[in-house]
Design a protein around this motif. Structure first.
Motif, PDB file in Angstrom:
ATOM      1  N   LEU A  84       0.830  -1.213   0.000  1.00  0.00           N
ATOM      2  CA  LEU A  84       0.000   0.000   0.000  1.00  0.00           C
ATOM      3  C   LEU A  84       0.864   1.262   0.000  1.00  0.00           C
ATOM      4  CD1 LEU A  84      -2.930  -0.839   2.458  1.00  0.00           C
ATOM      5  CD2 LEU A  84      -3.108  -0.319   0.027  1.00  0.00           C
ATOM      6  N   LEU A  85       1.866   1.239   0.855  1.00  0.00           N
ATOM      7  CA  LEU A  85       2.745   2.418   0.950  1.00  0.00           C
ATOM      8  C   LEU A  85       3.532   2.623  -0.347  1.00  0.00           C
ATOM      9  CD1 LEU A  85       4.154   2.116   4.600  1.00  0.00           C
ATOM     10  CD2 LEU A  85       2.331   3.581   3.776  1.00  0.00           C
ATOM     11  N   GLY A  86       3.916   1.505  -0.962  1.00  0.00           N
ATOM     12  CA  GLY A  86       4.663   1.591  -2.205  1.00  0.00           C
ATOM     13  C   GLY A  86       3.800   2.076  -3.364  1.00  0.00           C
ATOM     14  N   SER A  87       2.484   1.890  -3.243  1.00  0.00           N
ATOM     15  CA  SER A  87       1.583   2.246  -4.347  1.00  0.00           C
ATOM     16  C   SER A  87       0.968   3.640  -4.190  1.00  0.00           C
ATOM     17  CB  SER A  87       0.438   1.221  -4.441  1.00  0.00           C
ATOM     18  OG  SER A  87       0.928  -0.078  -4.377  1.00  0.00           O
ATOM     19  N   SER A  88       0.958   4.144  -2.965  1.00  0.00           N
ATOM     20  CA  SER A  88       0.275   5.418  -2.736  1.00  0.00           C
ATOM     21  C   SER A  88       1.209   6.442  -2.098  1.00  0.00           C
ATOM     22  CB  SER A  88      -0.945   5.178  -1.822  1.00  0.00           C
ATOM     23  OG  SER A  88      -1.375   6.390  -1.267  1.00  0.00           O
ATOM     24  N   LEU A 139       9.627  -1.527   5.064  1.00  0.00           N
ATOM     25  CA  LEU A 139      10.460  -0.733   4.147  1.00  0.00           C
ATOM     26  C   LEU A 139      10.937  -1.556   2.954  1.00  0.00           C
ATOM     27  CD1 LEU A 139      12.463   1.373   6.730  1.00  0.00           C
ATOM     28  CD2 LEU A 139      10.681   2.151   5.182  1.00  0.00           C
ATOM     29  N   TYR A 140      11.302  -2.827   3.204  1.00  0.00           N
ATOM     30  CA  TYR A 140      11.718  -3.721   2.112  1.00  0.00           C
ATOM     31  C   TYR A 140      10.592  -3.869   1.090  1.00  0.00           C
ATOM     32  CZ  TYR A 140      16.267  -5.743   3.302  1.00  0.00           C
ATOM     33  OH  TYR A 140      17.596  -5.935   3.510  1.00  0.00           O
ATOM     34  N   VAL A 141       9.384  -4.164   1.612  1.00  0.00           N
ATOM     35  CA  VAL A 141       8.243  -4.404   0.724  1.00  0.00           C
ATOM     36  C   VAL A 141       7.889  -3.115  -0.017  1.00  0.00           C
ATOM     37  CG1 VAL A 141       5.831  -5.134   0.614  1.00  0.00           C
ATOM     38  CG2 VAL A 141       7.391  -6.242   2.220  1.00  0.00           C
ATOM     39  N   THR A 145       7.945  -2.627  -4.082  1.00  0.00           N
ATOM     40  CA  THR A 145       6.764  -2.193  -4.832  1.00  0.00           C
ATOM     41  C   THR A 145       7.084  -0.946  -5.659  1.00  0.00           C
ATOM     42  OG1 THR A 145       5.472  -3.001  -2.962  1.00  0.00           O
ATOM     43  CG2 THR A 145       4.299  -1.683  -4.589  1.00  0.00           C
ATOM     44  N   ARG A 146       7.820  -0.046  -5.085  1.00  0.00           N
ATOM     45  CA  ARG A 146       8.148   1.205  -5.785  1.00  0.00           C
ATOM     46  C   ARG A 146       9.072   0.964  -6.974  1.00  0.00           C
ATOM     47  NH1 ARG A 146      10.166   5.792  -1.917  1.00  0.00           N
ATOM     48  NH2 ARG A 146      10.072   6.951  -3.844  1.00  0.00           N
ATOM     49  N   ASN A 147       9.830  -0.151  -6.899  1.00  0.00           N
ATOM     50  CA  ASN A 147      10.791  -0.414  -7.971  1.00  0.00           C
ATOM     51  C   ASN A 147      10.153  -1.023  -9.227  1.00  0.00           C
ATOM     52  OD1 ASN A 147      12.954   0.658  -6.671  1.00  0.00           O
ATOM     53  ND2 ASN A 147      13.566  -1.263  -5.716  1.00  0.00           N
ATOM     54  N   ILE A 148       8.843  -1.266  -9.182  1.00  0.00           N
ATOM     55  CA  ILE A 148       8.164  -1.761 -10.387  1.00  0.00           C
ATOM     56  C   ILE A 148       8.234  -0.656 -11.457  1.00  0.00           C
ATOM     57  CG2 ILE A 148       5.893  -2.416 -11.334  1.00  0.00           C
ATOM     58  CD1 ILE A 148       7.005  -4.524  -9.563  1.00  0.00           C
ATOM     59  N   ASP A 149       8.586  -1.044 -12.645  1.00  0.00           N
ATOM     60  CA  ASP A 149       8.701  -0.065 -13.736  1.00  0.00           C
ATOM     61  C   ASP A 149       7.335   0.600 -13.970  1.00  0.00           C
ATOM     62  OD1 ASP A 149       9.141   1.340 -16.037  1.00  0.00           O
ATOM     63  OD2 ASP A 149      10.384  -0.226 -16.960  1.00  0.00           O
ATOM     64  N   GLY A 174       5.529  -8.584 -10.170  1.00  0.00           N
ATOM     65  CA  GLY A 174       6.788  -7.866 -10.374  1.00  0.00           C
ATOM     66  C   GLY A 174       7.571  -7.690  -9.088  1.00  0.00           C
ATOM     67  N   ALA A 175       6.835  -7.435  -8.000  1.00  0.00           N
ATOM     68  CA  ALA A 175       7.523  -7.134  -6.731  1.00  0.00           C
ATOM     69  C   ALA A 175       7.822  -8.383  -5.920  1.00  0.00           C
ATOM     70  CB  ALA A 175       6.667  -6.166  -5.900  1.00  0.00           C
TER      71      ALA A 175
END
Lengths: 256, 340
Positions: A84-88, A139-141, A145-149, A174-175
């Motif tokens: 969620l944090l990585g997506s928003s 933080l890892y997750v 998630t943020r590293n997805i192109d 991807g993640a």
């Protein structure tokens, strides 16, 4: 490739054997007092003695249970939150300061509060492992998630995929390799909290074994506890890798 | 030294210039002038360290030309570990840690004195409903493992025919954590020592179930489950015999002062331990403070104290706490005592 792997494994084994041999020679030669560093053979003798007393397995299992339960709860909470944090960006802005506060706290610093909140039961020990592994796992997750192109996400959206579909069809596949790799690292780190977890009101466990050995100057018992933590982590790591190969075979193939 | 866990660092370097301060006569003569101007002593709030605190406050060490650098440790094992690694010069310790270090083969220290005997400042505090040791069956009893209180618990359970592994749920806990756990009913009893012993005894619903007088070796040798020892690092003592002697002179003068002036000593120590002055005074007067003249009888001939320590070593072997009982007299050295 397999031949190369075997050769590298043999090199690792020889290096370990050389290290233990030098250690044995140095301690047997009397250059180091056994109180400060006992010989590996004495550590082995202690292991045999404790195994015969039916204590050793109890200690290993007690610690493994505490670490696995505490870590499992942390992972179950951290994976969805991290995604969620990585997506928003909005959520990240809201939660990031809190994570930054919690993340640097050593697991030991949670002991007084955990005792007040949970008493001396097993849940207190799980909570120490949880607090030691939760924030770094998030933080890892989140980073995975943020590293997805973003190109993949935009392409899926342009093709009419809903947000949920993008999450399940693009982001998660991807993640997942990075998430699992992160969790594997975190499981190893979760074991570093075992001493803190077993510092209060524990009479079994490898952390207890180490601390009790320290009280009686049984340095060989201290080293045995340390070696068993390492051995258990290696076993769990291998199991995790096996699970990882079955969950994401494409990643393993790509690595090869 | 900074790495030592649970360290209450109280730095008290007493300048040599203060020798002969008001009310304290200077006694160090040229012959016995210490080789060093200060020693590093490892202590805690436990009673065997009270004479060091009183000696520093009253200037008894200063009068010997010696400053004392106090380093606080929670547990005797930490203190003995620091001594073995050369970070401390002298320490007071519970005998269990000393015996364990001997059993581990360390020759790093001498036992130079048996400073005290106590029986009423350590024991088991239980909920009022628990009347006898047998009533502890199925109950949770908190105790700091590897402490003298642990030995007391193992011994009294053995005397009562209870199995310490099956019949009673022993919870390994620091003494400082016990009052809160007892108040929250997470434990029904606690084996503890002064000053927590007195503080817990005063808690609502608490009672003293037993004290060290119930320990089997107390009945024979009149000492508790972890009698105190004064130890000195061997290398330090061999190189600095006059300094070691000066410290022991100051220590025993302070112990004598406590014996003869318990009111004033209690005033000094109450600030150190946090006990009410009356409780503090009781702790002082209930303890036997041995003089240098007693040490020969205790440690050498007939050496009943050392015999008792050997039996304590056998007890620890029987309960699988150490692998072999050491020959304790090999570590005893009374040559540094005043008057020798």
């Amino acid at each position: 490739m397999r031949f190369l792997e075997r050769r590298l494994g043999f090199v690792g084994f020889c290096s370990f054997l050389a290290f233990v041999s030098v250690w044995e020679a140095v301690t047997r030669g009397g250059w180091i007092e056994p109180l400060f560093l006992p010989a590996p053979s004495r550590v082995l003798q202690r292991a045999v003695l404790m195994y015969q007393d039916q204590n050793l397995v109890v200690h290993v299992l007690a610690s493994a249970r505490r670490v696995l339960v505490g870590f499992a709860i942390a992972a179950v909470a951290a994976v969805p939150l991290g995604i969620l944090l990585g997506s928003s960006r909005l959520l990240r802005a809201a939660v990031d300061p809190l994570l930054s506060i919690i993340r640097p706290l050593p697991s030991m610093s949670w002991i007084p509060l955990s005792l007040l909140w949970l008493g001396i039961a097993e849940s207190q020990k799980y909570s120490i492992v949880f607090m030691g592994s939760f924030a770094p796992s998030v933080l890892y997750v989140m980073e995975a998630t943020r590293n997805i192109d973003p190109l993949f996400v935009r392409a899926a959206r342009n093709l009419g995929a809903s947000r949920t579909a993008v999450l399940y069809e693009v982001v998660l596949p991807g993640a997942l390799p990075s998430i699992l790799a992160g969790l594997k690292v975190m499981l190893g780190i979760a074991w570093t909290t075992v001493i803190s977890a077993e510092l209060v009101a524990a009479k079994t466990g490898l952390g207890f074994l180490i601390m009790n050995g320290k009280e009686y100057f049984l340095t060989e018992q201290v080293l045995l506890g340390m070696a068993l933590i390492s051995a258990t982590v290696v076993c769990i790591d291998r199991t995790f890798t096996w699970v990882e190969r079955r969950l994401i075979p494409w990643r393993v193939e790509a690595t090869r | 030294m900074a790495k030592r866990s649970w360290v209450l660092l109280v730095l008290m370097v007493v300048a040599l210039g203060a020798v002969g301060q008001a009310g304290v006569p200077a006694t160090a003569d040229a012959q016995e002038k210490p080789e060093k101007i200060s020693v590093i002593y490892g202590g805690s709030t436990w009673l065997s360290h009270w004479p060091v605190e009183v000696g520093m406050r009253k200037g008894f060490f200063q009068a010997e030309g010696l400053g004392v650098l106090w380093q606080g440790f929670y547990a005797s094992s930490d203190r003995m570990g620091a001594l073995a690694s050369g970070d401390l010069d002298l320490a007071g310790t519970g005998s269990i840690s000393a015996i364990a270090l001997m059993a581990a083969g360390s020759n790093a220290f001498y036992v130079v004195a048996a400073p005290d005997s106590y029986a009423t400042v350590e024991g088991i505090i239980a909920q009022r409903g628990i009347q006898t040791i047998k009533d502890l069956k199925g109950k949770k009893l908190a105790v700091t493992f590897a402490s003298s209180a642990h030995v007391l618990v193992l011994d009294v359970l053995e005397q009562a025919g209870l199995d310490s592994r099956k019949d009673v749920d022993l919870i390994n806990m620091k003494v400082s954590d016990m009052p809160a756990a007892f108040r929250n009913n997470e434990i029904q009893a606690a084996a503890t020592w002064t000053p927590t012993f007195e503080k817990m005894r005063a808690m609502p619903g608490a009672k003293e179930l037993l004290n060290d007088k119930e320990f089997s070796l107390f009945k024979k040798y009149e000492f508790g489950p972890g009698p105190d020892l004064l130890v000195v690092r061997r290398e330090f003592a061999d190189k600095n015999p006059k300094t070691t002697r000066a410290f022991l002179r100051g220590y025993f003068k302070a112990a004598e002062f406590m014996r003869t002036n318990p009111d004033e000593a209690a005033q000094i120590l109450a600030k150190f331990t946090g006990l009410p002055v009356e409780e503090q005074k009781k702790g002082i007067t209930d303890t036997t403070w041995y003089a240098p003249a007693d040490q020969q009888r205790l440690l050498v001939s007939p050496g009943g104290f050392v015999q008792g320590l050997k039996q304590l070593g056998d007890f620890l072997v029987r309960h699988k706490q150490i692998s072999s009982a050491p020959a304790v007299d090999r570590w005893v050295n009374v040559n540094f005592l005043p008057g020798r």
